[in-house]
Structures are given as structure tokens and as C-alpha cells.
Write a protein that holds these residues in place. Sequence first.
Motif, PDB file in Angstrom:
ATOM      1  N   GLY A 384       0.815  -1.194   0.035  1.00 37.94           N
ATOM      2  CA  GLY A 384       0.053  -0.124  -0.016  1.00 37.94           C
ATOM      3  C   GLY A 384       0.753   1.177   0.172  1.00 37.94           C
ATOM      4  O   GLY A 384       1.965   1.257   0.328  1.00 37.94           O
ATOM      5  N   PHE A 386       1.237   3.567   2.049  1.00 38.81           N
ATOM      6  CA  PHE A 386       1.588   3.695   3.538  1.00 38.81           C
ATOM      7  C   PHE A 386       2.996   3.397   3.581  1.00 38.81           C
ATOM      8  O   PHE A 386       3.638   3.697   4.817  1.00 38.81           O
ATOM      9  CB  PHE A 386       0.553   3.332   4.299  1.00 38.81           C
ATOM     10  CG  PHE A 386       0.403   1.760   4.562  1.00 38.81           C
ATOM     11  CD1 PHE A 386       1.248   1.116   5.161  1.00 38.81           C
ATOM     12  CD2 PHE A 386      -0.242   1.103   3.774  1.00 38.81           C
ATOM     13  CE1 PHE A 386       1.078  -0.282   5.465  1.00 38.81           C
ATOM     14  CE2 PHE A 386      -0.531  -0.211   3.796  1.00 38.81           C
ATOM     15  CZ  PHE A 386       0.507  -1.024   4.604  1.00 38.81           C
ATOM     16  N   THR A 434      -0.764  -2.468   7.982  1.00 42.69           N
ATOM     17  CA  THR A 434      -1.410  -2.752   6.744  1.00 42.69           C
ATOM     18  C   THR A 434      -2.292  -1.681   6.445  1.00 42.69           C
ATOM     19  O   THR A 434      -2.550  -0.761   7.376  1.00 42.69           O
ATOM     20  CB  THR A 434      -2.293  -4.162   7.155  1.00 42.69           C
ATOM     21  OG1 THR A 434      -3.158  -4.468   6.035  1.00 42.69           O
ATOM     22  CG2 THR A 434      -3.213  -3.684   8.375  1.00 42.69           C
ATOM     23  N   GLY A 435      -2.852  -1.488   5.333  1.00 35.99           N
ATOM     24  CA  GLY A 435      -3.852  -0.546   4.911  1.00 35.99           C
ATOM     25  C   GLY A 435      -5.217  -1.102   5.003  1.00 35.99           C
ATOM     26  O   GLY A 435      -5.465  -2.250   5.331  1.00 35.99           O
ATOM     27  N   ASP A 436      -6.204  -0.359   4.842  1.00 30.22           N
ATOM     28  CA  ASP A 436      -7.646  -0.764   4.899  1.00 30.22           C
ATOM     29  C   ASP A 436      -7.934  -1.610   3.853  1.00 30.22           C
ATOM     30  O   ASP A 436      -8.689  -2.479   3.896  1.00 30.22           O
ATOM     31  CB  ASP A 436      -8.323   0.769   4.862  1.00 30.22           C
ATOM     32  CG  ASP A 436      -8.059   1.630   3.766  1.00 30.22           C
ATOM     33  OD1 ASP A 436      -6.626   1.832   3.553  1.00 30.22           O
ATOM     34  OD2 ASP A 436      -8.985   2.542   3.489  1.00 30.22           O
ATOM     35  N   CYS A 462      -3.706   1.404   8.798  1.00 29.63           N
ATOM     36  CA  CYS A 462      -3.683   2.767   8.354  1.00 29.63           C
ATOM     37  C   CYS A 462      -4.944   2.785   7.253  1.00 29.63           C
ATOM     38  O   CYS A 462      -4.921   2.473   6.159  1.00 29.63           O
ATOM     39  CB  CYS A 462      -2.427   2.943   7.606  1.00 29.63           C
ATOM     40  SG  CYS A 462      -0.661   2.628   8.411  1.00 29.63           S
ATOM     41  N   ASN A 463      -5.752   3.650   8.015  1.00 32.42           N
ATOM     42  CA  ASN A 463      -7.192   3.805   7.250  1.00 32.42           C
ATOM     43  C   ASN A 463      -7.262   5.168   6.662  1.00 32.42           C
ATOM     44  O   ASN A 463      -7.632   6.156   7.301  1.00 32.42           O
ATOM     45  CB  ASN A 463      -8.153   3.403   8.298  1.00 32.42           C
ATOM     46  CG  ASN A 463      -9.615   3.516   7.687  1.00 32.42           C
ATOM     47  OD1 ASN A 463      -9.719   3.584   6.341  1.00 32.42           O
ATOM     48  ND2 ASN A 463     -10.645   3.220   8.486  1.00 32.42           N
ATOM     49  N   ASP A 464      -7.125   5.277   5.259  1.00 31.28           N
ATOM     50  CA  ASP A 464      -7.176   6.401   4.580  1.00 31.28           C
ATOM     51  C   ASP A 464      -8.655   6.312   3.898  1.00 31.28           C
ATOM     52  O   ASP A 464      -8.677   7.222   3.020  1.00 31.28           O
ATOM     53  CB  ASP A 464      -6.280   6.967   3.678  1.00 31.28           C
ATOM     54  CG  ASP A 464      -5.873   5.991   2.711  1.00 31.28           C
ATOM     55  OD1 ASP A 464      -6.516   4.742   2.614  1.00 31.28           O
ATOM     56  OD2 ASP A 464      -5.116   6.101   2.005  1.00 31.28           O
ATOM     57  N   TYR A 467      -8.395   3.215  -1.878  1.00 26.96           N
ATOM     58  CA  TYR A 467      -7.119   2.702  -2.341  1.00 26.96           C
ATOM     59  C   TYR A 467      -6.289   3.704  -2.846  1.00 26.96           C
ATOM     60  O   TYR A 467      -6.536   4.321  -3.860  1.00 26.96           O
ATOM     61  CB  TYR A 467      -7.643   1.727  -3.623  1.00 26.96           C
ATOM     62  CG  TYR A 467      -8.224   0.527  -3.124  1.00 26.96           C
ATOM     63  CD1 TYR A 467      -7.489  -0.931  -2.707  1.00 26.96           C
ATOM     64  CD2 TYR A 467      -9.698   0.339  -2.946  1.00 26.96           C
ATOM     65  CE1 TYR A 467      -8.218  -2.074  -2.259  1.00 26.96           C
ATOM     66  CE2 TYR A 467     -10.111  -1.101  -2.360  1.00 26.96           C
ATOM     67  CZ  TYR A 467      -9.076  -2.196  -2.415  1.00 26.96           C
ATOM     68  OH  TYR A 467      -9.712  -3.282  -1.701  1.00 26.96           O
ATOM     69  N   GLY A 468      -5.274   3.717  -2.043  1.00 24.91           N
ATOM     70  CA  GLY A 468      -4.461   5.135  -2.130  1.00 24.91           C
ATOM     71  C   GLY A 468      -3.625   5.322  -3.335  1.00 24.91           C
ATOM     72  O   GLY A 468      -3.437   6.239  -3.813  1.00 24.91           O
TER      73      GLY A 468
END
Length: 545
Positions: A384, A386, A434-436, A462-464, A467-468
Motif C-alpha cells: 500500500g 503507506f 497494513t492498509g484498509d 492505516c485507514n485512509d 485505495y491509495g
Amino acid sequence: MTAKSYMFHSVAQAIADHKAATMFGLMGDANLFMVDHYVRHCAGDFVPVAYEGSAVLMAMAYAHVTGTVGVATVTHGPALTNCITALTEGVRGHIPIVLLAGDTPQIDPHNLQNIDQRALVNVTGAGFEQIRAPHTASYDIAHAFYRARVERRPIVLNMPADMMWQEIAHKTVVFAPYDAPAYVPEGDAVDQAIGMIASAKRPIILAGGGAIDARDSLIALSERLEAPLATTLKAKGLFNGHPHNMDIFGTLSTPAAYDLIAKSDCIVSFGASLHRFTTDKGALMKDKRIIQINNTPQEVAKNFHPDAALIADARLTADNILFWLNEAEIPSSGFTRELDLNALTAHPPARGKDKSLGYVDFVSALEKLESALPKDRILTTDGGRFMTEVWCRISAPDPRSFIVTANFGSIGLGLQEAIGAGIAAPDRPVVVFTGDGGFMMGGMNEFNTAVRLKQNLIVILCNDSAYGAEHIQFIDRDMDPGLAMFEWPDFAQIATALGGTGIAVTNDAQLAQCIDAIQSRDAQNCGPLLIELRIDPNDVPRMRI
């Protein structure tokens, strides 16, 4: 009356013969009797997963941390197709595991789950071994273990279901791998490499994942040359604590380290393939001599053509270079005397932006977590946008305590490998970032596995709400990123519902409370902890690759 012995007994015993004490997997009609015998009669530990690909990932992390061959098992057809991404990740990461895959009965070609499993495995780049007959099972398994260790990749062992109940007598077969260090080469190539090193005024010693067992020899060479020490991402942490350490080489370098690399005149690379992130697409290799030492011929000049190449063992070659430098009384370069070594490992600090809309500053949170997380951690990251800031700002004790799951560019692999690492080192805490999107894709279905296993696991999610990688591409082209945005469920509540502990962090006060929870937790009794960092999708640092 003597009990009958069947092929599934022999398969289970053959795994035990190879000192494989742990097997990850999901049972089906082609492997369940083998697994049962492995646990009940071979004293093996079986770790049941929720999804077949997770078994492969956990075995890979187990192999990475322990330095052994990991073992996983699944049944046939869709069970094996569910392992394709994980197998490809293992091939790209050079991880030795044996995957025991059932196959549909040979007599039943119209079985609903029948598929050409050899062709399927070949697509991933993994090796394939077939149990040819019940009486060859122990030999075929031994050869699969041998190949996994020597070829440094996953090997899939195909087990036809209709052989499992055929009577045989087990025979112990174990093949010792030819894993002695590669020779130290002689001749013009060595003379050329040593001449380049001897004449260098600003040399750097670079260690990759293939050189992590050569630490002491590389440090001795660095001190003799007065050359800074750097690593690729996969060797992160190798030179922790040494005054010459400049940390990661390439696009993940600190600004000061990047400038230093640009000024150097010679890179002596051990056990690295010199891919484009390490070389910054070749920019960091300009106007300098490059010497590449690797014991795998396929890795030499795979990504970048050096000025001199040696197919050799990293430790023995470093010792040999040091010997000849001393014999010739070559003076040290003095390069490290010019450096502010503390600045070389310092990444830019957080900007301290005000977060009043329910977000925390990502970089600031990482800086605080670096100090708060257990020091003897095993660090794992999912894929991800991040991840590069985590790689740069969160330390790992050594390379075997650091697991990268980005060899295939996939997301959703990190939590599974974190679980495998925890099985490999049950007395140590495991931290996974991990990412969301990655957690929804592959983490949520195994979080309860960590709960069942009562693991000392800390998940930093890491919740943004996006899908970054796609979000930033829309932004860069002045387009609406709405299709890349998601309204996820409350991950902290889900973690608690699955049997762990979940904490949501939306401001600095909650982050402080979260850090207190990390430092005061009784890991042996409370199980996995998930910390959900709510971060602004428009304020996540760009990936450094």
C-alpha cells in the motif's frame, strides 16, 4: 496384529523426517488423513487457516524467520488456485517452502475440481514435484525439500487422492542439500574488482538480502576501507548500531544519504540484485564503479550491468578482498571521517499539521509508534502507499525480523505473514502495518486465526478510506478520486468482535491513549491488538519507489 500402513502415513512421516515441526494449511478430502496422522502420530503442530493462500504466506514467513524450509498443505482444484498469488510472492522473494497439494483422483478426470495443477503451478514460477507412486512418496517428498532449499523458491508436491489409502511400507529418505559457501573466484575478475576498490576515494559497502549472514565480514571490510555501510530494503537492520551505518540505499534513503551516494565513486555490492528502487532507475550508479558480488548467477546483471562481477559467497569474498588490501598495504579511503553519520539516518520530521477533522498525522504517528512499540519486535508490512514511510521510519532489529510482502506488488498479504512469523518466534511480539484495503482483502479473514492462536500481535491499520495508489493517480490528473474512496466498517469494532482488542485513533489524545495501551498490555493474556489510525487520504506521503 500389525497395523496397516498407507501412503498418507508415509507422507506425514516424511514431513516429520525432515524436522518440520509445524505445518500450515486447510484440510480437504485429499489431505485430511495425512494432516491427522501428522498431528496425532508424528507430534507435528498444524495451524489451520481460513483461506488456502494464507497457509502459503504463513509458511513463507516461518521460513524467513527460522531460516528453514516452511511447510503448507491444501487440497485440490480451487484450493490450489487460491494459492497462486502467494506462490508468486514466494518465488519473487526466493522463499523456500514445500506446499503439499492434493490432486483429484487420476481415475476420475471428470471430477468437478479437476484442473491441470502442473500447468497452474508453472505459471507462478514455483517448482512442481509429482508423487509418482505410493512407494516413491518419501523419495519424492525428500526431493521437494531438497529443491526448495537449493532453488530458494516454493516447490509444490502433487498428491493424487486415490493413492492415499494404498498400502506401503514407509522408508525414511532425506537428502542433504549442497549448501556449502560458493568458492572465492580467482583470476582477472577478482584482480579487476580489488583494483577498483583499492583506488576508490569514496567507496560504499552495500549489503542485500543475500548477504545477511556476512555481517561481521562486511563490517570488517568497511572499517578497513573507512567506507559507509548501506543495505537494500531486504537487509534492513543488518548494520544497526554500527557508526558507519547509513541505513537503506536507494529511493528509501534519507536526503543526506541520497546525496552521499551521489557523491561516492565506488559501490561494492554484496548479495543484492541492484533493482531499480535500489539504483533509482540507474541514477545512483552514474559516474562510479560498480562491483557486484552474488552467489546466484541469475541475479548478477539482472537489473544493472556492473563494471566487475563475481559469482561468489559474500562472506568469503569480503574476507578475501580484505586479505589482499592488507597484503598490498592499500591505505584507507578516509571517507567516513568526512561524514555526519547521525544525519545520514535521519528522515525529515513530521510537519505537525493540525488534524481537527477526525484524522491523525501519519508521519507524526509513526514517529511516536517507533518509540512505543516493543523493541524486540518482528516487523511485517502489507502493500500500500503507506508502506514506504513505515519501511523508513519503523526499525527492525535485524533482517530476519523484517518481512516485506511486496515482491509481487500485491496488497492483502501482510497479516498472514505476521501470523506465520509469530508461530516461528512465539516469545517475540510481531508488529504488522497494513492498509484498509489490504486488511479487507486478506487480513480480516485471518485476524480471528491470530485470536485463536492467542498471538502477541499488534496490527497497525492505516485507514485512509481509499485505495491509495489509485487515489493519488486521480488527484495527479485533477480528476475526481471518488471511485477510489470507500466507506469501510469500523475496523476497531470488528477486531473486538472477532475476539481481539480494537482501538480507533482519530486525534492526538487518542493516539497517546493508544500508546499507553501498547506499553501496558499483557500480551500473554490479551491476544491480538488492532490500532486503527484514521488518516487523511489527501495527506499521506507519496510512495518513495
